[in-house]
Structure formats: structure tokens, C-alpha cells
Design an enzyme around this catalytic site. Structure first.
Site, PDB file in Angstrom:
ATOM      1  CG  ASP A 250      -2.202  -0.811   1.174  1.00 42.51           C
ATOM      2  OD1 ASP A 250      -2.549  -1.458  -0.064  1.00 42.51           O
ATOM      3  OD2 ASP A 250      -2.805  -1.182   2.319  1.00 42.51           O
ATOM      4  CE  LYS A 272      -7.144   0.089  -0.636  1.00 40.85           C
ATOM      5  NZ  LYS A 272      -6.160  -0.929  -0.737  1.00 40.85           N
ATOM      6  CG  MET A 385      -8.122   6.359   6.559  1.00 39.87           C
ATOM      7  SD  MET A 385      -8.752   4.912   5.809  1.00 39.87           S
ATOM      8  CE  MET A 385      -9.727   4.352   7.527  1.00 39.87           C
TER       9      MET A 385
END
Length: 468
Positions: A250, A272, A385
Site C-alpha cells: 500500500d 489507495k 482517515m
């Protein structure tokens, strides 16, 4: 070579230790592990040392040393703080041709204790010949990182089949080749993964066929890379990283961690970002299956911990549906790593009785969260996030009863040399960020524990920003 490395079989052998302090205890601990019967003499003896000796069928004598104690001993250790007595003990031992160790006086020793890595029955020992015991211990620590504890179980399995392999392969070179393939192939990997019954069955089948074990189906290693600092990796994570054929990683995995993977592996970036999925999640899931079915050892390297907002559960669901074997290695999640490096104890008992981990956006990119529960006092909230939704987070928490003076911290790229910590309040943080450049990955911590940052911060490569 100052000393010849040897391994003594001391089971049920009488050994002597003269001394009753902490050093004597360290030596006694090693000796009782080896099965020796320890005779210890000293006028004063630590209580826990007495317990150690007695509980392992040893003999305690609270008295001053005398020559009679050195007779009929396999080994002798002088661990007193009197150099004259230590030398006297060494002289007596040498007269009897009995191996003797005098603590911190290598010139009087006929043998020395190395720094030991114990993976019984596998034992690795490192020695500096007494010139630098600290260096020997540091080298031992490095060896610890590359010798999994499961090597002992692998050795036990090999021992169980040693005689059968001898009968099957009369030629020494063929026998050696068989063991090299067994101990560096699928059988060993199964043992390391805790699948010892399957490993033994494969060893049996391989021995019967006298062929190399084949890996018809690969395996996936779902590994948590932690928040960024390579030193926070687990031993198991590092071992799997260095044996994988294919690496899917990632964007949150730091480059220093990627550099620790096997150099000749195939690397696939499936990173991502919000609203920008380089490879869609469903495609990542399928890639893992496809690579494994080609016989590859596949490393799925994920930032933080795979099972805490890391979609690891979705990935192994796909693997399980397709019959692909996998292992999961936990990593230090961002909440634990970033808060620790920012000096913010998430559950300091004077400030918080609970902590909640919350994702800043759900699978459909909404932020429909139980705000009234999150605004509960004496609780720490960690948002993953949540940078894009920060204005909503602050607004909703205040609307649901959390005091606007509640401290809030943003930790950017926590645990790395680029760590940046911004401290403000629910009422001021949004305005504060208008003059600050902040980018993902950033963790948000809300609660009174944030107020401890100034007092407890210990890692600050970039000057932290504290704004009321």
C-alpha cells in the site's frame, strides 16, 4: 581463536557456583536450564536465588568458601566480589583440571559463557572471548531477529525422522540434499506457520517418494507493516518479508520498510488514496488469489494492522473462498504507534477510562457516526482517515455536548522522521489548519489525554505546533 566453542552436556551433573548475588543468579539460571545440579555457596544469598536453586533440586550452603567444595564438580563458577577468593578458586579448579569461569576476569577462565540464542534444540552462541561482552550481546540481538522461535520445533521434527532418512538414503550427499530441500522448503514453512501435522505428513510423503516436496499452491502472508518506523516490525513480519516471491504493498507502507523485503521479489504497488484507488479492492483480492495459485509466496504488506481499518478481513475472505492458504501477522496500528511517538497515552487513568477507534469515512464515503456516544467524557477518540472530514468531526462533537475546549491532536506521518504534531482544541483546530500544511496519512486524537503531549513528548524530529 582465544576460546574453542564447545557445548557441554550437564544433565544431572554437579556444578559449583561461589557467590550469592545477581551475577550468580544469571549463571545459575543458565545452568538449571541445562539440567545441571547446582551447588551454591555464599555467606549471603539473594532470596530469589535460593528459590531458583532449591526448586531445581540444587544445594544451598550459607557459609564462606572452603577447598572441599571444589571436589567432584564438572564445572566451577567464581562469582564473588573478592578478586583474591576468585583467583584462589580458579587455581584450585586448574589443579583438578576442572573447567572454571571467573566472572569479569577472562584471564582466569578456562571457559567462558557466550551470549546465547536459545531455540532448543537449536542453540546459537556468540562470544568476544571476554574482550567485549556488550558487543557479543548486541550481536546476539541481531541473530534473534533472524531465528524464529519455531526453529526449535523444526529441529525436533527433523530429529524424529533422522533415522528413517538414513535408511532411505545410504548416500551421504543424497541424504544431505534431501534435508536441505526439506528444511528450506514447504515443510519448514508449514512448521513456521504452526501447521506441524501438515508439515509432518508432507515430510512422510516426500520421504516415501524420495522426491523434492513441491509447492503446487502458494501462500499469502497478510502482514501489518506498522505506522512507518521499520524498528516496529515484528520478527515474524521481517522473516516473511524476506522470503516472499511477490510483494503487494500500500501507499502507507514507508520506503524503508519496503526496502527490507526480499530484493529479487516482484513488487506491485496497489496503493489507495481517498477517491484515487490505483488498484480497486476487488482486483487486489483477486490478484492475491491468482499469484498464490501460480505457486508464489505472496506478501500483502499493509500499513498499520491489517484488521484495523485495513480491509484485511475482505482479502482473506477471498482467499478462504478459493482455498488459498494464508497467514496473518499483526502490526502496530497507527493509533498505538502515533500516540506513543507523540507522547499521548490513550488511556491515562486520570483522563480516560476508554478509547474508541473510529474510521473517518465509511465504505460509501459517509460519516454517519454515533456522535452522541463519541462525545462521551473521560473517553479518548482516535479517528483514522479523518483529515478531509475534520470540520464535520469538530462540529458534530461540539454539537453533541463535548466541550469546545477539548484538546485535539493531528499526528502526520507518525513514528517517521517526518512526524509532525499539531495541537489545538475542537473550537480552534479548523482555523489553525488554514495556516498549516497537513497531508495524509494523518491520525486525529481527541480527548483530555492530548493535554499530556507537552509534558510527555519524547520524539520530535520536526518542531510540534501547539496552538490554543
Amino acid at each position: 581463536m582465544e576460546f574453542l566453542p564447545l557445548f557441554f552436556d550437564l544433565k544431572n551433573s554437579n556444578v559449583l557456583i561461589v557467590g550469592g548475588g545477581e551475577v550468580a543468579k544469571r549463571k545459575a539460571s543458565l545452568l538449571v536450564k541445562s539440567g545441571a545440579v547446582v551447588h551454591l555457596i555464599s555467606p549471603e544469598i539473594k532470596a530469589d536465588l535460593v528459590e531458583l536453586i532449591v526448586s531445581n533440586k540444587g544445594v544451598i550452603t550459607k557459609d564462606v568458601f572452603s577447598e572441599e567444595f571444589v571436589k567432584n564438580k564438572r564445572l566451577i563458577i567464581a562469582a564473588t566480589n573478592d578478586q583474591a577468593i576468585n583467583k584462589h578458586i580458579a587455581d584450585l579448579a586448574n589443579q583438578l583440571n576442572t573447567p572454571v569461569n571467573v566472572v569479569d576476569q577472562p584471564e582466569l577462565c578456562s571457559f567462558i559463557f557466550p551470549a546465547i540464542v536459545d531455540r532448543s534444540p537449536i542453540i546459537a552462541a556468540v562470544s568476544s572471548g571476554g574482550s567485549s561482552p556488550v558487543l557479543a550481546r548486541l550481536l546476539r540481538a541481531k541473530i534473534e531477529t533472524v531465528l524464529p522461535s519455531t526453529y526449535g520445533r523444526l529441529a525436533q521434527l527433523a530429529e524424529k525422522y533422522r533415522d528413517k532418512v538414513k535408511l532411505a538414503f545410504s548416500d551421504v550427499n543424497k541424504r544431505r540434499g534431501f534435508w536441505e530441500k526439506i528444511l528450506s522448503g514447504p515443510v519448514s514453512e508449514m512448521v513456521f506457520a504452526g501447521k506441524e501435522k501438515e508439515a509432518e505428513q508432507l515430510l512422510k510423503e516426500t520421504l516415501d517418494s524420495k522426491e523434492s516436496p513441491k509447492r503446487e499452491l502458494g501462500e499469502v502472508y497478510l502482514v501489518g507493516a506498522g505506522p512507518g518506523d521499520p524498528d516496529l516490525l515484528t520478527f515474524k513480519a521481517l522473516r516473511l518479508m524476506q522470503q516472499a516471491d511477490v510483494v503487494l504493498y500500500d501507499r502507507l507502507v514507508s520506503q524503508p520498510i519496503i526496502d527490507l523485503c526480499r530484493r529479487d521479489a516482484d513488487f506491485v504497488n496497489v496503493g489507495k488514496a481517498r477517491a484515487n484507488h490505483l488498484v480497486p479492492q476487488d482486483d487486489i483480492n483477486q490478484l492475491l488469489v491468482d499469484y498464490a495459485k501460480k505457486g508464489h509466496r505472496v506478501l500483502r504488506l499493509k500499513g498499520g494492522d491489517p484488521f484495523i481499518f485495513g480491509r484485511g478481513g475482505e482479502e482473506i475472505e477471498k482467499l478462504a473462498e478459493n482455498g488459498v492458504p494464508f497467514q496473518v501477522v499483526p502490526g502496530i496500528t497507527a493509533a498505538a504507534g502515533c500516540s506513543s511517538y507523540a507522547g499521548i497515552p490513550l488511556t491515562h487513568r486520570d483522563y480516560a477510562q476508554s478509547v474508541r477507534f473510529v474510521t473517518g469515512h465509511l465504505k460509501d464515503d459517509t460519516s454517519d457516526l454515533p456522535w452522541s456516544e463519541l462525545a462521551y467524557l473521560n473517553q479518548t477518540i482516535v479517528f483514522y482517515m479523518g483529515l478531509m472530514g475534520l470540520p464535520v468531526i469538530c462540529k458534530k462533537l461540539i454539537e453533541n455536548g463535548m466541550p469546545k475546549e477539548t484538546p485535539i491532536a493531528l499526528v502526520q506521518q507518525g513514528t517517521t522522521p517526518n512526524q509532525k504534531v499539531i495541537i489545538a482544541t475542537l473550537d480552534t483546530m479548523v482555523e489553525t489548519l488554514k495556516t498549516q500544511e497537513v497531508s495524509a496519512p494523518t491520525l486525529i486524537i481527541v480527548g483530555e489525554v492530548v493535554s499530556l503531549h507537552d509534558k510527555l513528548k519524547w520524539f520530535s524530529p520536526i518542531k510540534d505546533l501547539n496552538i490554543a
